[in-house]
Design a protein around this motif. Structure first.
Motif, PDB file in Angstrom:
ATOM      1  N   GLU A 177      -1.203  -5.074   6.750  1.00  0.00           N
ATOM      2  CA  GLU A 177      -1.389  -6.602   6.907  1.00  0.00           C
ATOM      3  C   GLU A 177      -1.575  -6.817   8.352  1.00  0.00           C
ATOM      4  O   GLU A 177      -2.641  -7.671   8.756  1.00  0.00           O
ATOM      5  N   ALA A 178      -1.203  -6.101   9.330  1.00  0.00           N
ATOM      6  CA  ALA A 178      -1.435  -6.432  10.977  1.00  0.00           C
ATOM      7  C   ALA A 178      -2.759  -5.732  11.203  1.00  0.00           C
ATOM      8  O   ALA A 178      -3.426  -6.580  11.892  1.00  0.00           O
ATOM      9  N   ARG A 179      -3.315  -4.789  10.679  1.00  0.00           N
ATOM     10  CA  ARG A 179      -4.467  -4.011  11.376  1.00  0.00           C
ATOM     11  C   ARG A 179      -5.733  -4.740  10.784  1.00  0.00           C
ATOM     12  O   ARG A 179      -6.852  -5.017  11.146  1.00  0.00           O
ATOM     13  N   HIS A 180      -5.636  -5.052   9.014  1.00  0.00           N
ATOM     14  CA  HIS A 180      -6.687  -5.652   8.424  1.00  0.00           C
ATOM     15  C   HIS A 180      -6.736  -6.986   8.102  1.00  0.00           C
ATOM     16  O   HIS A 180      -7.677  -7.377   7.564  1.00  0.00           O
ATOM     17  N   GLY A 181      -5.610  -7.446   8.395  1.00  0.00           N
ATOM     18  CA  GLY A 181      -5.566  -9.015   7.667  1.00  0.00           C
ATOM     19  C   GLY A 181      -5.469  -9.037   6.223  1.00  0.00           C
ATOM     20  O   GLY A 181      -5.879 -10.129   5.945  1.00  0.00           O
ATOM     21  N   THR A 182      -4.990  -8.074   5.680  1.00  0.00           N
ATOM     22  CA  THR A 182      -5.164  -7.959   4.170  1.00  0.00           C
ATOM     23  C   THR A 182      -4.051  -9.060   3.536  1.00  0.00           C
ATOM     24  O   THR A 182      -2.813  -8.976   4.144  1.00  0.00           O
ATOM     25  N   PRO A 183      -4.184 -10.142   2.670  1.00  0.00           N
ATOM     26  CA  PRO A 183      -3.225 -10.937   2.361  1.00  0.00           C
ATOM     27  C   PRO A 183      -2.288 -10.157   1.734  1.00  0.00           C
ATOM     28  O   PRO A 183      -2.292  -9.196   1.088  1.00  0.00           O
ATOM     29  N   ARG A 184      -0.856 -10.594   1.990  1.00  0.00           N
ATOM     30  CA  ARG A 184       0.219  -9.974   1.400  1.00  0.00           C
ATOM     31  C   ARG A 184       0.144  -9.838  -0.063  1.00  0.00           C
ATOM     32  O   ARG A 184       0.745  -8.968  -0.847  1.00  0.00           O
ATOM     33  N   GLU A 185      -0.268 -11.044  -0.705  1.00  0.00           N
ATOM     34  CA  GLU A 185      -0.500 -11.244  -2.351  1.00  0.00           C
ATOM     35  C   GLU A 185      -1.339  -9.886  -2.859  1.00  0.00           C
ATOM     36  O   GLU A 185      -1.138 -10.006  -4.032  1.00  0.00           O
ATOM     37  N   ARG A 186      -2.364  -9.406  -2.107  1.00  0.00           N
ATOM     38  CA  ARG A 186      -2.927  -8.098  -2.765  1.00  0.00           C
ATOM     39  C   ARG A 186      -2.276  -6.710  -2.530  1.00  0.00           C
ATOM     40  O   ARG A 186      -2.613  -6.135  -2.828  1.00  0.00           O
ATOM     41  N   ILE A 187      -1.162  -6.803  -1.667  1.00  0.00           N
ATOM     42  CA  ILE A 187      -0.458  -5.341  -1.496  1.00  0.00           C
ATOM     43  C   ILE A 187       0.524  -5.224  -2.408  1.00  0.00           C
ATOM     44  O   ILE A 187       1.389  -6.246  -2.745  1.00  0.00           O
ATOM     45  N   ARG A 188       0.576  -4.104  -2.781  1.00  0.00           N
ATOM     46  CA  ARG A 188       1.800  -3.683  -3.692  1.00  0.00           C
ATOM     47  C   ARG A 188       2.324  -2.412  -3.216  1.00  0.00           C
ATOM     48  O   ARG A 188       1.766  -1.437  -3.066  1.00  0.00           O
ATOM     49  N   LEU A 189       3.658  -2.466  -3.063  1.00  0.00           N
ATOM     50  CA  LEU A 189       4.443  -1.447  -2.122  1.00  0.00           C
ATOM     51  C   LEU A 189       4.957  -0.491  -3.348  1.00  0.00           C
ATOM     52  O   LEU A 189       5.795  -0.978  -4.182  1.00  0.00           O
ATOM     53  N   ILE A 190       4.299   0.633  -3.441  1.00  0.00           N
ATOM     54  CA  ILE A 190       4.691   1.700  -4.378  1.00  0.00           C
ATOM     55  C   ILE A 190       5.073   3.235  -3.515  1.00  0.00           C
ATOM     56  O   ILE A 190       4.128   3.936  -3.116  1.00  0.00           O
ATOM     57  N   PRO A 191       6.034   3.403  -3.324  1.00  0.00           N
ATOM     58  CA  PRO A 191       6.558   4.608  -2.548  1.00  0.00           C
ATOM     59  C   PRO A 191       6.275   5.695  -3.411  1.00  0.00           C
ATOM     60  O   PRO A 191       6.214   5.961  -4.595  1.00  0.00           O
ATOM     61  N   ARG A 192       5.965   7.085  -2.687  1.00  0.00           N
ATOM     62  CA  ARG A 192       5.752   8.113  -3.358  1.00  0.00           C
ATOM     63  C   ARG A 192       6.822   8.606  -4.272  1.00  0.00           C
ATOM     64  O   ARG A 192       8.098   8.245  -3.723  1.00  0.00           O
ATOM     65  N   GLY A 193       6.751   9.522  -5.133  1.00  0.00           N
ATOM     66  CA  GLY A 193       7.925   9.815  -5.823  1.00  0.00           C
ATOM     67  C   GLY A 193       7.982  11.409  -5.937  1.00  0.00           C
ATOM     68  O   GLY A 193       7.024  12.078  -5.666  1.00  0.00           O
ATOM     69  N   VAL A 194       9.226  11.908  -6.274  1.00  0.00           N
ATOM     70  CA  VAL A 194       9.423  13.240  -6.503  1.00  0.00           C
ATOM     71  C   VAL A 194       9.892  13.511  -8.088  1.00  0.00           C
ATOM     72  O   VAL A 194      10.394  12.577  -8.684  1.00  0.00           O
ATOM     73  N   ASP A 195       9.482  14.530  -8.542  1.00  0.00           N
ATOM     74  CA  ASP A 195       9.743  14.848 -10.051  1.00  0.00           C
ATOM     75  C   ASP A 195      10.899  15.238 -10.100  1.00  0.00           C
ATOM     76  O   ASP A 195      11.165  16.581  -9.591  1.00  0.00           O
TER      77      ASP A 195
END
Length: 373
Positions: free
Chosen positions: A151-169
């Motif tokens: 958001e800060a570096r590229h000005g990407t609108p927050r509504e286009r960003i999806r927070l999906i953390p990495r996972g462990v099996d």
């Protein structure tokens, strides 16, 4: 009958690493949803795993940053997308992302990116090159740290960003599934007696991963054995060995190389270290260690700030500070075994609740569903 939707993931190659493993895991989820899972890369050992989980690997020369090659690869991806009626192109690395973006515009496929790294901007034009990872119709951020950076570096609108953390099996990283004899054999292979304290740093050998910081810290930890698990830079490996000799601790430093059974290696350690001196976008080895109920000491920057709760599921230290790392390790190793085990148990429960592969897969499929007709 219409064909099931096809999702095409593009990345440079399928050799090893978190990006590559994540690609295989999402291919498994796509196939499990009844869709068609396609992966295009220059190939590698993990290509066979794509096929095993129900996906199809297509070999394309995507392991390049050359502008002419990127342009030619765009035509190759577009041809594949038309032939397979690809609905979504999901890019996981910058060179293939530029090709994928061009191909998506030519074919009408939807475009998704996963922003996997902090990506330095030390040379002119680098921000523009990096910006493709923020141009997806949906941009998956693998941590809050990365979401804020996008958001800060590229000005990407927050509504286009999806927070999906990495996972462990949790099926692969489960302390209960590892026989004690395997743990004992691993410790013996490292030259560690039952009473010895073992400090493990998993990660490829590269200076910013902090292996030299741990070597310097070991000089302040009499008797502790340090294990560096990971392959990579041979010159840096020699520098680590040379420094260990200078400090008189070469007998207490083990360069284990690539470790296939990482779950066993983690369980064989008394404490696991993340010592990166640059911000990690996420830091997958941290949650893998926590899933194995290991106490973790991590650098206090980037993704581990979100996965390591100070004094509850691990500890954080100032990056690049051997004295601070040694002091924290000494305190952790001096704790009664039951107290260390309690921290490890809390860490495992936190990982199972927040950072499972299944949760990552489900959230990514939800992003695809937002874009499918």
């Amino acid at each position: 009958m219409p064909r099931p939707p096809a999702i095409l993931q593009v990345l440079p190659a399928l050799v090893s690493g978190g990006v590559e493993r994540g690609t295989v895991e999402i291919a498994e989820a796509i196939a499990g949803a009844g869709w068609r899972a396609l992966v295009a890369s220059a190939g590698g050992p993990l290509a066979a795993q794509v096929e095993r989980v129900g996906g199809v690997h297509v070999t394309l020369p995507l392991d390049t940053k050359s502008p002419p090659a990127i342009w030619h690869n765009a035509a190759r991806i577009a041809a594949l997308a038309r032939a397979e009626e690809v609905a979504i192109i999901h890019a996981r690395s910058r060179g293939p992302a530029w090709s994928g973006l061009i191909a998506a515009r030519r074919t009408g496929a939807r475009f998704v990116t996963t922003y996997h790294g902090a990506y330095n901007e030390g040379v002119p034009g680098k921000r523009l090159y990096n910006s493709v990872m923020a141009r997806g119709e949906r941009v998956i951020a693998i941590s809050r740290f990365i979401a804020e950076l996008i958001e800060a570096r590229h000005g990407t609108p927050r509504e286009r960003i999806r927070l999906i953390p990495r996972g462990v099996d949790p099926r692969r990283f489960d302390p209960a599934s590892v026989a004690p004899a395997r743990v004992l054999a691993q410790r013996e292979a490292w030259g560690a007696a039952p009473a010895d304290k073992v400090v493990l740093l998993p990660g490829r050998l590269t200076r910013w991963k902090g292996q030299m910081v741990l070597v310097e810290a070991l000089a302040r930890l009499p008797g502790a054995i340090g294990v560096l698990a990971g392959g990579g830079n041979d010159a840096f490996a020699q520098a680590l060995q040379d420094r260990a000799v200078q400090l008189g601790l070469d007998a207490r430093l083990v360069l284990a190389g690539h470790v296939e059974a990482l779950d066993v290696a983690l369980l064989a350690a008394d404490v696991v270290v993340h010592a990166s001196t640059d911000p990690e976008a996420f830091g997958r080895t941290v949650i893998e260690a926590q899933a194995m109920a290991r106490p973790v000491v991590a650098s206090d920057l980037g993704g581990p700030r979100e996965t390591v709760e100070e004094g509850v599921t691990g500890w954080r230290v100032a990056p690049g500070d051997p004295a601070a790392l040694a002091a924290t390790l000494a305190r952790v190793l001096a704790m009664p075994e039951g107290e260390r085990a309690a921290v490890g148990a809390r860490a495992r429960q936190a990982v199972l609740a927040r950072y499972s592969t299944q949760a990552m897969q489900a959230a990514t499929l939800a992003v695809y569903r937002e874009l499918l007709p």
